[in-house]
Motif scaffolding. Structure first.
Motif, PDB file in Angstrom:
ATOM      1  N   GLY A  17      30.396  46.381  12.916  1.00 46.06           N
ATOM      2  CA  GLY A  17      30.220  44.932  12.985  1.00 46.06           C
ATOM      3  C   GLY A  17      29.379  44.474  11.819  1.00 46.06           C
ATOM      4  O   GLY A  17      28.857  45.274  11.046  1.00 46.06           O
ATOM      5  N   ARG A  18      29.252  43.178  11.691  1.00 45.99           N
ATOM      6  CA  ARG A  18      28.441  42.587  10.625  1.00 45.99           C
ATOM      7  C   ARG A  18      27.763  41.330  11.154  1.00 45.99           C
ATOM      8  O   ARG A  18      28.283  40.642  12.033  1.00 45.99           O
ATOM      9  N   ARG A  19      26.608  41.028  10.570  1.00 49.56           N
ATOM     10  CA  ARG A  19      25.950  39.775  10.892  1.00 49.56           C
ATOM     11  C   ARG A  19      26.697  38.603  10.256  1.00 49.56           C
ATOM     12  O   ARG A  19      27.447  38.773   9.300  1.00 49.56           O
ATOM     13  N   GLY A  20      26.461  37.414  10.795  1.00 47.01           N
ATOM     14  CA  GLY A  20      26.998  36.207  10.193  1.00 47.01           C
ATOM     15  C   GLY A  20      26.124  35.753   9.041  1.00 47.01           C
ATOM     16  O   GLY A  20      24.995  36.232   8.854  1.00 47.01           O
ATOM     17  N   SER A  21      26.636  34.824   8.279  1.00 42.68           N
ATOM     18  CA  SER A  21      25.909  34.337   7.104  1.00 42.68           C
ATOM     19  C   SER A  21      26.123  32.839   6.944  1.00 42.68           C
ATOM     20  O   SER A  21      27.259  32.355   7.005  1.00 42.68           O
ATOM     21  N   VAL A  22      25.011  32.100   6.741  1.00 38.82           N
ATOM     22  CA  VAL A  22      25.096  30.679   6.440  1.00 38.82           C
ATOM     23  C   VAL A  22      24.070  30.348   5.358  1.00 38.82           C
ATOM     24  O   VAL A  22      22.925  30.800   5.413  1.00 38.82           O
ATOM     25  N   ASN A  23      24.512  29.611   4.353  1.00 38.33           N
ATOM     26  CA  ASN A  23      23.617  29.094   3.320  1.00 38.33           C
ATOM     27  C   ASN A  23      23.473  27.596   3.531  1.00 38.33           C
ATOM     28  O   ASN A  23      24.467  26.902   3.818  1.00 38.33           O
ATOM     29  N   ILE A  24      22.240  27.093   3.380  1.00 37.91           N
ATOM     30  CA  ILE A  24      21.977  25.681   3.662  1.00 37.91           C
ATOM     31  C   ILE A  24      21.184  25.072   2.513  1.00 37.91           C
ATOM     32  O   ILE A  24      20.146  25.601   2.108  1.00 37.91           O
ATOM     33  N   TRP A  25      21.690  23.961   1.984  1.00 35.95           N
ATOM     34  CA  TRP A  25      21.048  23.228   0.903  1.00 35.95           C
ATOM     35  C   TRP A  25      20.225  22.083   1.505  1.00 35.95           C
ATOM     36  O   TRP A  25      20.759  21.246   2.254  1.00 35.95           O
ATOM     37  N   LEU A  26      18.945  22.040   1.199  1.00 38.10           N
ATOM     38  CA  LEU A  26      18.018  21.047   1.745  1.00 38.10           C
ATOM     39  C   LEU A  26      17.636  20.051   0.660  1.00 38.10           C
ATOM     40  O   LEU A  26      17.512  20.409  -0.518  1.00 38.10           O
ATOM     41  N   GLU A  27      17.411  18.801   1.063  1.00 46.72           N
ATOM     42  CA  GLU A  27      17.019  17.783   0.092  1.00 46.72           C
ATOM     43  C   GLU A  27      16.130  16.737   0.762  1.00 46.72           C
ATOM     44  O   GLU A  27      16.388  16.332   1.909  1.00 46.72           O
ATOM     45  N   VAL A  28      15.096  16.353   0.058  1.00 49.53           N
ATOM     46  CA  VAL A  28      14.229  15.261   0.502  1.00 49.53           C
ATOM     47  C   VAL A  28      14.168  14.243  -0.629  1.00 49.53           C
ATOM     48  O   VAL A  28      13.832  14.583  -1.766  1.00 49.53           O
TER      49      VAL A  28
ATOM     50  N   GLU B  65      15.772  33.304   4.988  1.00 49.65           N
ATOM     51  CA  GLU B  65      15.088  33.488   3.709  1.00 49.65           C
ATOM     52  C   GLU B  65      15.252  32.246   2.841  1.00 49.65           C
ATOM     53  O   GLU B  65      16.368  31.731   2.680  1.00 49.65           O
ATOM     54  N   ILE B  66      14.148  31.747   2.292  1.00 45.41           N
ATOM     55  CA  ILE B  66      14.190  30.655   1.331  1.00 45.41           C
ATOM     56  C   ILE B  66      14.567  31.252  -0.021  1.00 45.41           C
ATOM     57  O   ILE B  66      13.887  32.145  -0.528  1.00 45.41           O
ATOM     58  N   THR B  67      15.658  30.771  -0.596  1.00 51.36           N
ATOM     59  CA  THR B  67      16.201  31.412  -1.799  1.00 51.36           C
ATOM     60  C   THR B  67      16.098  30.571  -3.072  1.00 51.36           C
ATOM     61  O   THR B  67      16.349  31.069  -4.156  1.00 51.36           O
ATOM     62  N   ASP B  68      15.736  29.302  -2.933  1.00 40.68           N
ATOM     63  CA  ASP B  68      15.599  28.479  -4.137  1.00 40.68           C
ATOM     64  C   ASP B  68      14.746  27.259  -3.821  1.00 40.68           C
ATOM     65  O   ASP B  68      14.738  26.759  -2.687  1.00 40.68           O
ATOM     66  N   LEU B  69      14.033  26.790  -4.834  1.00 38.36           N
ATOM     67  CA  LEU B  69      13.191  25.601  -4.724  1.00 38.36           C
ATOM     68  C   LEU B  69      13.292  24.851  -6.052  1.00 38.36           C
ATOM     69  O   LEU B  69      13.086  25.436  -7.117  1.00 38.36           O
ATOM     70  N   GLU B  70      13.621  23.557  -5.987  1.00 39.68           N
ATOM     71  CA  GLU B  70      13.884  22.809  -7.209  1.00 39.68           C
ATOM     72  C   GLU B  70      13.308  21.402  -7.114  1.00 39.68           C
ATOM     73  O   GLU B  70      13.534  20.692  -6.131  1.00 39.68           O
ATOM     74  N   VAL B  71      12.539  21.028  -8.121  1.00 39.33           N
ATOM     75  CA  VAL B  71      12.067  19.650  -8.252  1.00 39.33           C
ATOM     76  C   VAL B  71      12.597  19.040  -9.544  1.00 39.33           C
ATOM     77  O   VAL B  71      12.983  17.873  -9.589  1.00 39.33           O
ATOM     78  N   GLY B  72      12.618  19.837 -10.603  1.00 37.90           N
ATOM     79  CA  GLY B  72      13.183  19.358 -11.861  1.00 37.90           C
ATOM     80  C   GLY B  72      12.380  18.238 -12.484  1.00 37.90           C
ATOM     81  O   GLY B  72      12.947  17.256 -12.980  1.00 37.90           O
ATOM     82  N   ASN B  73      11.074  18.363 -12.433  1.00 34.62           N
ATOM     83  CA  ASN B  73      10.196  17.318 -12.954  1.00 34.62           C
ATOM     84  C   ASN B  73       9.509  17.804 -14.228  1.00 34.62           C
ATOM     85  O   ASN B  73       8.579  18.601 -14.173  1.00 34.62           O
ATOM     86  N   PRO B  74       9.909  17.336 -15.397  1.00 33.97           N
ATOM     87  CA  PRO B  74       9.316  17.836 -16.650  1.00 33.97           C
ATOM     88  C   PRO B  74       7.983  17.183 -16.997  1.00 33.97           C
ATOM     89  O   PRO B  74       7.280  17.652 -17.888  1.00 33.97           O
ATOM     90  N   ALA B  75       7.625  16.113 -16.301  1.00 28.62           N
ATOM     91  CA  ALA B  75       6.407  15.377 -16.645  1.00 28.62           C
ATOM     92  C   ALA B  75       5.271  15.700 -15.677  1.00 28.62           C
ATOM     93  O   ALA B  75       5.471  15.728 -14.457  1.00 28.62           O
ATOM     94  N   HIS B  76       4.054  15.870 -16.220  1.00 32.79           N
ATOM     95  CA  HIS B  76       2.919  16.221 -15.376  1.00 32.79           C
ATOM     96  C   HIS B  76       2.323  15.008 -14.674  1.00 32.79           C
ATOM     97  O   HIS B  76       1.538  15.155 -13.720  1.00 32.79           O
ATOM     98  N   ASN B  77       2.655  13.815 -15.113  1.00 34.10           N
ATOM     99  CA  ASN B  77       2.033  12.619 -14.545  1.00 34.10           C
ATOM    100  C   ASN B  77       3.017  11.729 -13.794  1.00 34.10           C
ATOM    101  O   ASN B  77       2.798  10.533 -13.635  1.00 34.10           O
TER     102      ASN B  77
END
Length: 378
Positions: A181-192, A237-249
């Protein structure tokens, strides 16, 4: 049965990075046709190269036994992952060195397919029907691979009684583990979503990052279950984290994350997707799930005993039934008939200098022949 080594070399020498088409299927067809197999090849996908719709080639081959006889299926994939750099020898130029055969796909899983072909050579046609269910898209999106083959089989009335998938399941030595047998797998994309603004004027903005951090903390703290008799505990498992903010202010306007859940049969992809979505909504976010497969189990019984007996006869050991590891196309084939995975040692799969012991190819050929014969006799 040293022919298995030569067959493996010919398959390895046909480059077939996902999605596989063309030459590698020509090689397999040339092996199966002289053994009395009727070979069907089909290509699926709309042709958009580089996308999930890229053309995928599949092969279904069948050698009919007497009317009313059992039908046993071998299943697997000819596509391989990209070889990467730094190989000692060329990845698609098979090389024998000492006791090992090197090349991309030697273990996962052209070596096993070679053993299946050699095994079929040694099972008489009057023993029953044997088929090959071979895809060129197992390592990729798997949208137009085994599922397309299943549709073809159902349309043509080809219903196996049992199916063996040749994934590399052995761990320390050939024969020590099979997958029931095998476990199931689901990937989920989160956004705020937030409101962009100057960090010196936070009252004029809405920072999404703290909300996402709180969401991920709650998700990471979840205990989904404690496992079952045949499955290990489900894990998130958390596999990615993205903000994409190039500015410090600048307070960013959006924050994203991705997680992956491997889950046992206490859950479904839908139930876990809703659980995560509820937590996302609680923190002002959204969740987009993609379920890759549901968990399945072929309970120990006649089929697993056939495999265990064959392995014991050829190696002197009894394989451990397990459900560990990732997903495979068995998750689709289980809708057709009982399915178990058994194959070579997996230590070098997907690695640089992938290699298989040539003695294992010979032994696995004999094991597969025993399994096919016993399955047709059962």
């Amino acid at each position: 049965m040293s022919d298995a080594i030569e067959i493996a070399e010919k398959l390895i020498a046909a480059p077939s990075v996902t999605p596989a088409t063309g030459l590698v299927f020509d090689v397999l067809e040339e092996m199966l046709a002289p053994l009395g197999f009727e070979v069907h090849r089909m290509t699926r996908g709309d042709g958009t190269t580089g996308s999930d719709e890229a053309p995928v080639e599949n092969l279904f081959a069948i050698r009919q036994g007497p009317a009313g006889s059992k039908h046993f299926a071998f299943a697997g994939h000819l596509d391989v992952v990209p070889p990467g750099n730094g190989w000692t020898s060329a990845p698609f130029a098979p090389e024998r060195c000492g006791d090992l055969l090197y090349g991309r796909g030697a273990v996962d899983m052209k070596g096993a397919i070679a053993c299946m072909v050699e095994a079929a050579r040694h099972v008489p046609q009057d023993a029953g029907t044997i088929s090959f269910i071979i895809t060129g898209d197992e390592e990729g999106p798997a949208l137009h691979g085994t599922r397309a083959l299943i549709d073809f089989m159902r349309a043509e009335g080809h219903q196996p009684d049992l199916c063996l998938v040749g994934e590399p399941t052995s761990v320390n030595r050939l024969g020590d583990m099979m997958k029931i047998g095998r476990r199931g797998s689901v990937n989920i994309w989160l956004e705020v979503a937030g409101v962009q603004g100057h960090v010196a004027y936070p009252h004029l903005a809405d920072n999404p990052v703290p909300k996402l951090v709180a969401m991920l903390a709650e998700l990471d703290a979840l205990v989904l279950d404690e496992g079952t008799d045949w499955f290990q505990p489900s894990n998130l498992e958390i596999t990615d984290l993205e903000v994409g903010n190039p500015a410090h202010n600048v307070i960013p306007e959006k924050a994203k994350a991705r997680l992956s859940i491997r889950f046992n049969d206490r859950h479904s992809g839908a139930s876990l997707s809703e659980l995560v979505a509820a937590i996302a909504r609680k923190h002002g976010g959204s969740a987009l799930p993609i379920v890759s497969g549901e968990p399945f189990l072929t309970p120990p019984g006649t089929f697993s005993q056939i495999i265990a007996d064959a392995v014991l006869a050829e190696t002197g050991i009894i394989p451990e039934p397990s459900t560990t590891g990732g997903t495979s196309d068995a998750r689709f084939l289980r809708s057709v008939c009982p399915v178990i995975e058994f194959g070579l040692c997996n230590a070098t799969m997907h690695k640089r200098d992938e290699a298989v012991a040539m003695a294992d190819l010979e032994t696995l050929s004999r094991i597969y022949a025993r399994i096919a014969q016993a399955a047709l006799d059962s």
